[in-house]
Design a protein around this motif. Structure first.
Motif, PDB file in Angstrom:
ATOM      1  N   ALA A  24      78.869 -18.862  59.987  1.00  0.00           N
ATOM      2  CA  ALA A  24      78.142 -17.663  59.575  1.00  0.00           C
ATOM      3  C   ALA A  24      79.042 -16.428  59.526  1.00  0.00           C
ATOM      4  CB  ALA A  24      76.958 -17.411  60.509  1.00  0.00           C
ATOM      5  N   GLY A  25      80.305 -16.564  59.949  1.00  0.00           N
ATOM      6  CA  GLY A  25      81.250 -15.462  59.810  1.00  0.00           C
ATOM      7  C   GLY A  25      81.863 -14.923  61.082  1.00  0.00           C
ATOM      8  N   PHE A  26      81.444 -15.439  62.243  1.00  0.00           N
ATOM      9  CA  PHE A  26      82.053 -15.003  63.506  1.00  0.00           C
ATOM     10  C   PHE A  26      83.367 -15.737  63.715  1.00  0.00           C
ATOM     11  CE2 PHE A  26      77.727 -13.670  64.190  1.00  0.00           C
ATOM     12  CZ  PHE A  26      77.821 -12.570  65.032  1.00  0.00           C
ATOM     13  N   GLN A  27      84.286 -15.068  64.395  1.00  0.00           N
ATOM     14  CA  GLN A  27      85.579 -15.668  64.730  1.00  0.00           C
ATOM     15  C   GLN A  27      85.598 -16.027  66.204  1.00  0.00           C
ATOM     16  OE1 GLN A  27      87.865 -16.260  62.285  1.00  0.00           O
ATOM     17  NE2 GLN A  27      86.229 -15.464  60.981  1.00  0.00           N
ATOM     18  N   PRO A  28      86.031 -17.245  66.552  1.00  0.00           N
ATOM     19  CA  PRO A  28      86.120 -17.598  67.973  1.00  0.00           C
ATOM     20  C   PRO A  28      87.193 -16.764  68.670  1.00  0.00           C
ATOM     21  CG  PRO A  28      86.868 -19.419  66.568  1.00  0.00           C
ATOM     22  CD  PRO A  28      86.432 -18.312  65.664  1.00  0.00           C
ATOM     23  N   VAL A  29      86.872 -16.344  69.888  1.00  0.00           N
ATOM     24  CA  VAL A  29      87.812 -15.566  70.695  1.00  0.00           C
ATOM     25  C   VAL A  29      88.311 -16.421  71.855  1.00  0.00           C
ATOM     26  CG1 VAL A  29      88.072 -13.535  72.181  1.00  0.00           C
ATOM     27  CG2 VAL A  29      86.717 -13.383  70.087  1.00  0.00           C
ATOM     28  N   ARG A  30      87.386 -17.060  72.565  1.00  0.00           N
ATOM     29  CA  ARG A  30      87.769 -17.951  73.663  1.00  0.00           C
ATOM     30  C   ARG A  30      86.644 -18.943  73.919  1.00  0.00           C
ATOM     31  NH1 ARG A  30      87.897 -12.981  76.109  1.00  0.00           N
ATOM     32  NH2 ARG A  30      90.113 -13.265  76.222  1.00  0.00           N
ATOM     33  N   ARG A  31      87.013 -20.028  74.570  1.00  0.00           N
ATOM     34  CA  ARG A  31      86.030 -21.057  74.911  1.00  0.00           C
ATOM     35  C   ARG A  31      86.513 -21.820  76.131  1.00  0.00           C
ATOM     36  NH1 ARG A  31      83.411 -25.691  70.992  1.00  0.00           N
ATOM     37  NH2 ARG A  31      82.772 -27.089  72.658  1.00  0.00           N
ATOM     38  N   GLN A  32      85.594 -22.009  77.065  1.00  0.00           N
ATOM     39  CA  GLN A  32      85.878 -22.785  78.265  1.00  0.00           C
ATOM     40  C   GLN A  32      84.795 -23.842  78.397  1.00  0.00           C
ATOM     41  OE1 GLN A  32      85.903 -20.493  81.891  1.00  0.00           O
ATOM     42  NE2 GLN A  32      86.068 -22.310  83.168  1.00  0.00           N
ATOM     43  N   ASP A  33      85.198 -25.097  78.371  1.00  0.00           N
ATOM     44  CA  ASP A  33      84.272 -26.204  78.565  1.00  0.00           C
ATOM     45  C   ASP A  33      84.379 -26.711  79.995  1.00  0.00           C
ATOM     46  OD1 ASP A  33      83.591 -25.999  75.904  1.00  0.00           O
ATOM     47  OD2 ASP A  33      84.731 -27.747  75.264  1.00  0.00           O
ATOM     48  N   GLY A  34      83.253 -27.169  80.531  1.00  0.00           N
ATOM     49  CA  GLY A  34      83.234 -27.740  81.868  1.00  0.00           C
ATOM     50  C   GLY A  34      83.659 -29.198  81.843  1.00  0.00           C
ATOM     51  N   PRO A  35      83.761 -29.818  83.014  1.00  0.00           N
ATOM     52  CA  PRO A  35      84.180 -31.216  83.090  1.00  0.00           C
ATOM     53  C   PRO A  35      83.208 -32.160  82.372  1.00  0.00           C
ATOM     54  CG  PRO A  35      83.784 -30.291  85.292  1.00  0.00           C
ATOM     55  CD  PRO A  35      83.564 -29.215  84.300  1.00  0.00           C
ATOM     56  N   ASP A  36      81.947 -31.721  82.222  1.00  0.00           N
ATOM     57  CA  ASP A  36      80.962 -32.557  81.531  1.00  0.00           C
ATOM     58  C   ASP A  36      80.991 -32.340  80.017  1.00  0.00           C
ATOM     59  OD1 ASP A  36      79.931 -29.997  81.383  1.00  0.00           O
ATOM     60  OD2 ASP A  36      78.011 -30.488  82.311  1.00  0.00           O
ATOM     61  N   GLY A  37      81.912 -31.482  79.536  1.00  0.00           N
ATOM     62  CA  GLY A  37      82.034 -31.217  78.112  1.00  0.00           C
ATOM     63  C   GLY A  37      81.146 -30.104  77.602  1.00  0.00           C
ATOM     64  N   LYS A  38      80.259 -29.575  78.452  1.00  0.00           N
ATOM     65  CA  LYS A  38      79.389 -28.478  78.027  1.00  0.00           C
ATOM     66  C   LYS A  38      80.158 -27.160  78.030  1.00  0.00           C
ATOM     67  CE  LYS A  38      74.985 -30.405  79.470  1.00  0.00           C
ATOM     68  NZ  LYS A  38      73.770 -30.180  80.253  1.00  0.00           N
ATOM     69  N   VAL A  39      79.733 -26.255  77.170  1.00  0.00           N
ATOM     70  CA  VAL A  39      80.371 -24.945  77.075  1.00  0.00           C
ATOM     71  C   VAL A  39      79.944 -24.111  78.282  1.00  0.00           C
ATOM     72  CG1 VAL A  39      80.614 -22.847  75.709  1.00  0.00           C
ATOM     73  CG2 VAL A  39      80.391 -25.071  74.558  1.00  0.00           C
ATOM     74  N   VAL A  40      80.902 -23.737  79.102  1.00  0.00           N
ATOM     75  CA  VAL A  40      80.649 -22.893  80.266  1.00  0.00           C
ATOM     76  C   VAL A  40      80.611 -21.427  79.834  1.00  0.00           C
ATOM     77  CG1 VAL A  40      81.543 -22.140  82.504  1.00  0.00           C
ATOM     78  CG2 VAL A  40      81.699 -24.549  81.839  1.00  0.00           C
ATOM     79  N   HIS A  41      81.567 -21.054  78.996  1.00  0.00           N
ATOM     80  CA  HIS A  41      81.641 -19.674  78.497  1.00  0.00           C
ATOM     81  C   HIS A  41      82.449 -19.681  77.206  1.00  0.00           C
ATOM     82  CE1 HIS A  41      81.795 -15.272  78.630  1.00  0.00           C
ATOM     83  NE2 HIS A  41      83.037 -15.398  78.194  1.00  0.00           N
ATOM     84  N   ALA A  42      81.926 -18.968  76.208  1.00  0.00           N
ATOM     85  CA  ALA A  42      82.656 -18.780  74.957  1.00  0.00           C
ATOM     86  C   ALA A  42      82.353 -17.382  74.444  1.00  0.00           C
ATOM     87  CB  ALA A  42      82.236 -19.830  73.932  1.00  0.00           C
ATOM     88  N   GLU A  43      83.236 -16.899  73.595  1.00  0.00           N
ATOM     89  CA  GLU A  43      83.038 -15.591  72.981  1.00  0.00           C
ATOM     90  C   GLU A  43      83.400 -15.699  71.507  1.00  0.00           C
ATOM     91  OE1 GLU A  43      85.392 -12.734  75.157  1.00  0.00           O
ATOM     92  OE2 GLU A  43      84.587 -13.451  77.069  1.00  0.00           O
ATOM     93  N   VAL A  44      82.550 -15.079  70.680  1.00  0.00           N
ATOM     94  CA  VAL A  44      82.826 -14.982  69.247  1.00  0.00           C
ATOM     95  C   VAL A  44      82.722 -13.516  68.844  1.00  0.00           C
ATOM     96  CG1 VAL A  44      82.088 -17.338  68.685  1.00  0.00           C
ATOM     97  CG2 VAL A  44      80.408 -15.473  68.649  1.00  0.00           C
ATOM     98  N   ARG A  45      83.410 -13.174  67.770  1.00  0.00           N
ATOM     99  CA  ARG A  45      83.483 -11.776  67.353  1.00  0.00           C
ATOM    100  C   ARG A  45      83.331 -11.681  65.844  1.00  0.00           C
ATOM    101  NH1 ARG A  45      85.965  -6.975  68.620  1.00  0.00           N
ATOM    102  NH2 ARG A  45      86.502  -7.656  70.699  1.00  0.00           N
ATOM    103  N   MET A  46      82.629 -10.612  65.426  1.00  0.00           N
ATOM    104  CA  MET A  46      82.596 -10.210  64.025  1.00  0.00           C
ATOM    105  C   MET A  46      82.789  -8.701  64.038  1.00  0.00           C
ATOM    106  SD  MET A  46      79.620 -10.506  61.083  1.00  0.00           S
ATOM    107  CE  MET A  46      79.530 -12.277  61.057  1.00  0.00           C
ATOM    108  N   GLY A  47      83.961  -8.249  63.624  1.00  0.00           N
ATOM    109  CA  GLY A  47      84.269  -6.822  63.729  1.00  0.00           C
ATOM    110  C   GLY A  47      84.244  -6.411  65.190  1.00  0.00           C
ATOM    111  N   ASP A  48      83.468  -5.372  65.516  1.00  0.00           N
ATOM    112  CA  ASP A  48      83.346  -4.912  66.899  1.00  0.00           C
ATOM    113  C   ASP A  48      82.245  -5.638  67.669  1.00  0.00           C
ATOM    114  OD1 ASP A  48      85.402  -3.070  66.681  1.00  0.00           O
ATOM    115  OD2 ASP A  48      84.071  -1.431  66.093  1.00  0.00           O
ATOM    116  N   ALA A  49      81.467  -6.484  66.997  1.00  0.00           N
ATOM    117  CA  ALA A  49      80.370  -7.200  67.663  1.00  0.00           C
ATOM    118  C   ALA A  49      80.906  -8.446  68.363  1.00  0.00           C
ATOM    119  CB  ALA A  49      79.309  -7.601  66.644  1.00  0.00           C
TER     120      ALA A  49
END
Length: 130
Positions: A24-49
């Motif tokens: 949809a147009g967001f750019q990935p900034v960071r991603r941390q997956d847990g040992p079970d493969g689930k996303v623990v924390h991620a960040e995406v950005r579009m401009g300043d959002a």
């Protein structure tokens, strides 16, 4: 310190949500997956959002679409509402409000992402005095 607000949302399938957000147009900034493969924390950005994303940690119930809203959602300020709307639908989003001009002089649209979260986009900038 100046106050700033960032959205934080969780999904049953956060990896799929991140895929949709990127399409949809967001750019990935960071991603941390847990040992079970689930996303623990991620960040995406579009401009300043910036949107923070994680996997649900419980079986949350989300309100369904009733009329033109689920009762809550995210609002993204954009210059090109129509382009985001087309891109979001092409990525698998569902139309709620087609791009339209509002009576208060802005342009807006609304889609549901593939997991039912409401995304409104528009040219109206909240918080500015009229």
């Amino acid at each position: 310190m100046e106050s700033r607000l960032f959205a934080y949302v969780s999904y049953p399938d956060a990896a799929a949500a991140l895929d949709w957000l990127e399409k949809a147009g967001f750019q990935p900034v960071r991603r941390q997956d847990g040992p079970d493969g689930k996303v623990v924390h991620a960040e995406v950005r579009m401009g300043d959002a910036v949107v923070m994303v994680s996997s649900d940690d419980a079986a949350y119930e989300r309100p369904p679409l009733v009329g033109r809203s689920t009762g809550s959602g995210l609002y993204l300020l954009l210059d090109d509402v129509d382009a985001f709307y087309r891109t979001a639908l092409a990525a698998g989003g569902v139309s709620v409000i087609e791009p339209e001009d509002t009576e208060w002089g802005s342009r807006r649209a609304r889609v549901l992402d593939p997991q039912g979260r409401e995304w409104s986009v528009g040219t109206y900038e909240p918080g500015l005095s009229s």
